[in-house]
Design a protein around this motif. Structure first.
Motif, PDB file in Angstrom:
ATOM      1  N   TYR A  98      45.351  26.453  59.762  1.00 57.95           N
ATOM      2  CA  TYR A  98      45.424  27.153  61.048  1.00 57.95           C
ATOM      3  C   TYR A  98      44.078  27.782  61.413  1.00 57.95           C
ATOM      4  O   TYR A  98      43.990  28.625  62.308  1.00 57.95           O
ATOM      5  CB  TYR A  98      46.509  28.232  61.008  1.00 57.95           C
ATOM      6  CG  TYR A  98      47.919  27.693  61.109  1.00 57.95           C
ATOM      7  CD1 TYR A  98      48.588  27.633  62.336  1.00 57.95           C
ATOM      8  CD2 TYR A  98      48.588  27.238  59.981  1.00 57.95           C
ATOM      9  CE1 TYR A  98      49.884  27.149  62.428  1.00 57.95           C
ATOM     10  CE2 TYR A  98      49.885  26.751  60.055  1.00 57.95           C
ATOM     11  CZ  TYR A  98      50.526  26.699  61.277  1.00 57.95           C
ATOM     12  OH  TYR A  98      51.811  26.210  61.363  1.00 57.95           O
ATOM     13  N   GLY A  99      43.023  27.399  60.687  1.00 58.50           N
ATOM     14  CA  GLY A  99      41.691  27.878  61.014  1.00 58.50           C
ATOM     15  C   GLY A  99      41.343  29.236  60.456  1.00 58.50           C
ATOM     16  O   GLY A  99      40.344  29.840  60.867  1.00 58.50           O
ATOM     17  N   ILE A 100      42.125  29.745  59.507  1.00 59.45           N
ATOM     18  CA  ILE A 100      41.859  31.048  58.901  1.00 59.45           C
ATOM     19  C   ILE A 100      41.195  30.829  57.550  1.00 59.45           C
ATOM     20  O   ILE A 100      41.824  30.309  56.614  1.00 59.45           O
ATOM     21  CB  ILE A 100      43.152  31.867  58.733  1.00 59.45           C
ATOM     22  CG1 ILE A 100      43.846  32.053  60.087  1.00 59.45           C
ATOM     23  CG2 ILE A 100      42.856  33.208  58.077  1.00 59.45           C
ATOM     24  CD1 ILE A 100      43.017  32.809  61.106  1.00 59.45           C
ATOM     25  N   HIS A 101      39.917  31.207  57.442  1.00 58.75           N
ATOM     26  CA  HIS A 101      39.159  31.044  56.204  1.00 58.75           C
ATOM     27  C   HIS A 101      38.808  32.435  55.676  1.00 58.75           C
ATOM     28  O   HIS A 101      37.949  33.121  56.231  1.00 58.75           O
ATOM     29  CB  HIS A 101      37.899  30.215  56.454  1.00 58.75           C
ATOM     30  CG  HIS A 101      38.190  28.836  56.961  1.00 58.75           C
ATOM     31  ND1 HIS A 101      38.423  27.760  56.137  1.00 58.75           N
ATOM     32  CD2 HIS A 101      38.307  28.370  58.237  1.00 58.75           C
ATOM     33  CE1 HIS A 101      38.658  26.687  56.853  1.00 58.75           C
ATOM     34  NE2 HIS A 101      38.594  27.018  58.140  1.00 58.75           N
ATOM     35  N   LEU A 102      39.486  32.842  54.629  1.00 60.45           N
ATOM     36  CA  LEU A 102      39.299  34.180  54.080  1.00 60.45           C
ATOM     37  C   LEU A 102      37.927  34.308  53.432  1.00 60.45           C
ATOM     38  O   LEU A 102      37.489  33.424  52.698  1.00 60.45           O
ATOM     39  CB  LEU A 102      40.392  34.477  53.053  1.00 60.45           C
ATOM     40  CG  LEU A 102      41.838  34.432  53.578  1.00 60.45           C
ATOM     41  CD1 LEU A 102      42.820  34.603  52.433  1.00 60.45           C
ATOM     42  CD2 LEU A 102      42.057  35.504  54.636  1.00 60.45           C
ATOM     43  N   GLY A 103      37.264  35.428  53.694  1.00 63.93           N
ATOM     44  CA  GLY A 103      35.949  35.649  53.121  1.00 63.93           C
ATOM     45  C   GLY A 103      35.961  36.624  51.967  1.00 63.93           C
ATOM     46  O   GLY A 103      35.412  36.376  50.900  1.00 63.93           O
ATOM     47  N   ASN A 104      36.628  37.758  52.165  1.00 66.76           N
ATOM     48  CA  ASN A 104      36.647  38.829  51.161  1.00 66.76           C
ATOM     49  C   ASN A 104      37.839  38.631  50.229  1.00 66.76           C
ATOM     50  O   ASN A 104      38.885  39.266  50.384  1.00 66.76           O
ATOM     51  CB  ASN A 104      36.714  40.191  51.854  1.00 66.76           C
ATOM     52  CG  ASN A 104      36.488  41.331  50.883  1.00 66.76           C
ATOM     53  OD1 ASN A 104      36.235  41.120  49.698  1.00 66.76           O
ATOM     54  ND2 ASN A 104      36.587  42.554  51.392  1.00 66.76           N
ATOM     55  N   VAL A 105      37.676  37.734  49.265  1.00 68.13           N
ATOM     56  CA  VAL A 105      38.765  37.382  48.355  1.00 68.13           C
ATOM     57  C   VAL A 105      38.499  37.949  46.968  1.00 68.13           C
ATOM     58  O   VAL A 105      37.400  37.802  46.421  1.00 68.13           O
ATOM     59  CB  VAL A 105      38.930  35.845  48.260  1.00 68.13           C
ATOM     60  CG1 VAL A 105      39.938  35.474  47.182  1.00 68.13           C
ATOM     61  CG2 VAL A 105      39.367  35.283  49.601  1.00 68.13           C
ATOM     62  N   LEU A 106      39.507  38.603  46.398  1.00 69.13           N
ATOM     63  CA  LEU A 106      39.430  39.109  45.029  1.00 69.13           C
ATOM     64  C   LEU A 106      40.356  38.276  44.148  1.00 69.13           C
ATOM     65  O   LEU A 106      41.569  38.224  44.395  1.00 69.13           O
ATOM     66  CB  LEU A 106      39.836  40.585  44.972  1.00 69.13           C
ATOM     67  CG  LEU A 106      38.960  41.569  45.771  1.00 69.13           C
ATOM     68  CD1 LEU A 106      39.495  42.987  45.633  1.00 69.13           C
ATOM     69  CD2 LEU A 106      37.518  41.508  45.277  1.00 69.13           C
ATOM     70  N   ASN A 107      39.795  37.628  43.154  1.00 68.16           N
ATOM     71  CA  ASN A 107      40.592  36.772  42.272  1.00 68.16           C
ATOM     72  C   ASN A 107      41.278  37.610  41.202  1.00 68.16           C
ATOM     73  O   ASN A 107      40.624  38.305  40.422  1.00 68.16           O
ATOM     74  CB  ASN A 107      39.690  35.730  41.605  1.00 68.16           C
ATOM     75  CG  ASN A 107      39.143  34.746  42.615  1.00 68.16           C
ATOM     76  OD1 ASN A 107      39.883  34.049  43.283  1.00 68.16           O
ATOM     77  ND2 ASN A 107      37.822  34.709  42.752  1.00 68.16           N
ATOM     78  N   MET A 108      42.604  37.518  41.179  1.00 71.43           N
ATOM     79  CA  MET A 108      43.412  38.187  40.162  1.00 71.43           C
ATOM     80  C   MET A 108      43.994  37.096  39.253  1.00 71.43           C
ATOM     81  O   MET A 108      43.766  35.903  39.463  1.00 71.43           O
ATOM     82  CB  MET A 108      44.518  39.013  40.816  1.00 71.43           C
ATOM     83  CG  MET A 108      44.041  39.897  41.948  1.00 71.43           C
ATOM     84  SD  MET A 108      42.911  41.225  41.433  1.00 71.43           S
ATOM     85  CE  MET A 108      44.066  42.405  40.742  1.00 71.43           C
ATOM     86  N   TYR A 109      44.772  37.499  38.258  1.00 73.58           N
ATOM     87  CA  TYR A 109      45.301  36.496  37.327  1.00 73.58           C
ATOM     88  C   TYR A 109      46.612  35.885  37.820  1.00 73.58           C
ATOM     89  O   TYR A 109      46.764  34.667  37.874  1.00 73.58           O
ATOM     90  CB  TYR A 109      45.502  37.103  35.941  1.00 73.58           C
ATOM     91  CG  TYR A 109      45.990  36.086  34.929  1.00 73.58           C
ATOM     92  CD1 TYR A 109      45.143  35.075  34.480  1.00 73.58           C
ATOM     93  CD2 TYR A 109      47.292  36.117  34.449  1.00 73.58           C
ATOM     94  CE1 TYR A 109      45.577  34.128  33.567  1.00 73.58           C
ATOM     95  CE2 TYR A 109      47.736  35.183  33.531  1.00 73.58           C
ATOM     96  CZ  TYR A 109      46.883  34.190  33.091  1.00 73.58           C
ATOM     97  OH  TYR A 109      47.321  33.257  32.195  1.00 73.58           O
ATOM     98  N   ASN A 110      47.571  36.718  38.193  1.00 74.22           N
ATOM     99  CA  ASN A 110      48.879  36.219  38.618  1.00 74.22           C
ATOM    100  C   ASN A 110      49.505  37.229  39.577  1.00 74.22           C
ATOM    101  O   ASN A 110      48.870  38.208  39.982  1.00 74.22           O
ATOM    102  CB  ASN A 110      49.787  35.945  37.414  1.00 74.22           C
ATOM    103  CG  ASN A 110      49.965  37.180  36.536  1.00 74.22           C
ATOM    104  OD1 ASN A 110      49.677  38.312  36.949  1.00 74.22           O
ATOM    105  ND2 ASN A 110      50.437  36.970  35.314  1.00 74.22           N
TER     106      ASN A 110
END
Length: 296
Positions: free
Chosen positions: A214-226
């Motif tokens: 839908y054209g939404i590209h997240l920039g501020n992403v924090l990778n968690m485990y689960n």
């Protein structure tokens, strides 16, 4: 005639090429090609029209394919019937589930099943999607319970049965600015840190691909485990996420977490029970699956 040559031929048709079929059958491409040529010699007719390296199934092949499919079903059913006639309940149920399903959906169903059938042993694995699929392909487990994945559910080597529509929602703490909105639009997600599971997570793949479509590209992403790590991050004000509503029901009911639908994007995902076409489910497996479908 070796019936396994016919089964290999059917695999070539299902996979669309010798190379893909060789991977699925865990054999070399030259060995598989030799089997097909040997089968054609025994049949007495070519099964493919060959142009260079391209192979197209001809009418002979179509007839043999239909025969082979029925033969494989009958052969697998025979093996299952022979096992059932020589064993009472006790055949181990071995399956795998992805983390969300194994942690949130599975426990109450397992508990109810074991109360009803305490003598049937169960061996199950909870892991990330690629690992579960690999175990299924290697016949380490008999079936798997997974969230939707187009590449998997369209694989002709699997039988896939949907059983549950999983409602995904935007999740955030009660003190978050989103709690003051009447509705959340896709672009609202761009304004805050977004917590998401690690790279092997099926939920991560689903959410990112659906948003990107839908054209939404997240920039501020924090990778968690689960999911559990994401929930703790949300509770501690680290950011927001998109999670199954089922996984945060307790926190939502206790007022510790808020959830809202995401407007304008379909983020409902379907959950599936899958097994290889070559595997005939035992009566114990069917008992468990039927109880799962009834309760889920």
């Amino acid at each position: 005639m070796d019936i396994h040559k016919i089964f290999s031929f059917c695999a070539v048709v299902d996979q669309g090429s010798l190379s893909q079929a060789a991977k699925a059958l865990y054999c070399s491409q030259p060995a598989l090609s030799k089997q097909i040529h040997s089968l054609e010699a025994e049949i007495g007719y070519p099964l493919f029209d060959r142009t260079g390296k391209k192979m197209a199934l001809n009418k002979n092949g179509q007839l043999l394919y239909q025969f082979g499919r029925h033969l494989e079903e009958d052969f697998n059913q025979l093996k299952a019937d022979l096992y059932s006639s020589n064993h009472s309940y006790g055949h181990e149920i071995s399956f795998g589930a992805t983390n969300f399903i194994g942690i949130y959906l599975l426990p109450p169903i397992l508990s109810g099943f074991k109360k009803q059938y305490p003598d049937i042993p169960i061996n199950f694995t909870v892991n990330f999607f690629p690992n579960i699929l690999n175990m299924l392909d290697q016949d380490v487990i008999s079936f798997a319970i997974i969230p939707e994945d187009e590449e998997t559910t369209q694989n002709p080597g699997y039988i896939c049965r949907p059983f549950y529509d999983d409602e995904m929602r935007v999740v955030f703490p009660p003190s978050h600015p989103l709690s003051g909105k009447k509705q959340i639009m896709p672009e609202d997600l761009l304004d805050y840190p977004f917590l998401i599971s690690q790279i092997q997570s099926a939920t991560r793949k689903f959410v990112l691909s659906r948003l990107q479509s839908y054209g939404i590209h997240l920039g501020n992403v924090l990778n968690m485990y689960n999911t559990e790590a994401i929930k703790q991050g949300i509770l501690n004000g680290m950011g927001i996420s998109v999670l199954s509503r089922y996984s945060v029901l307790n926190e939502e009911q206790n007022g510790r977490i808020c959830t809202m639908p995401l407007q304008g994007i379909d983020i409902m995902r379907r959950l599936y029970f899958i097994h290889k076409k070559s595997h005939i489910l035992s009566k114990e497996e069917m008992l468990f699956i039927n109880s799962f479908f009834k309760e889920a």
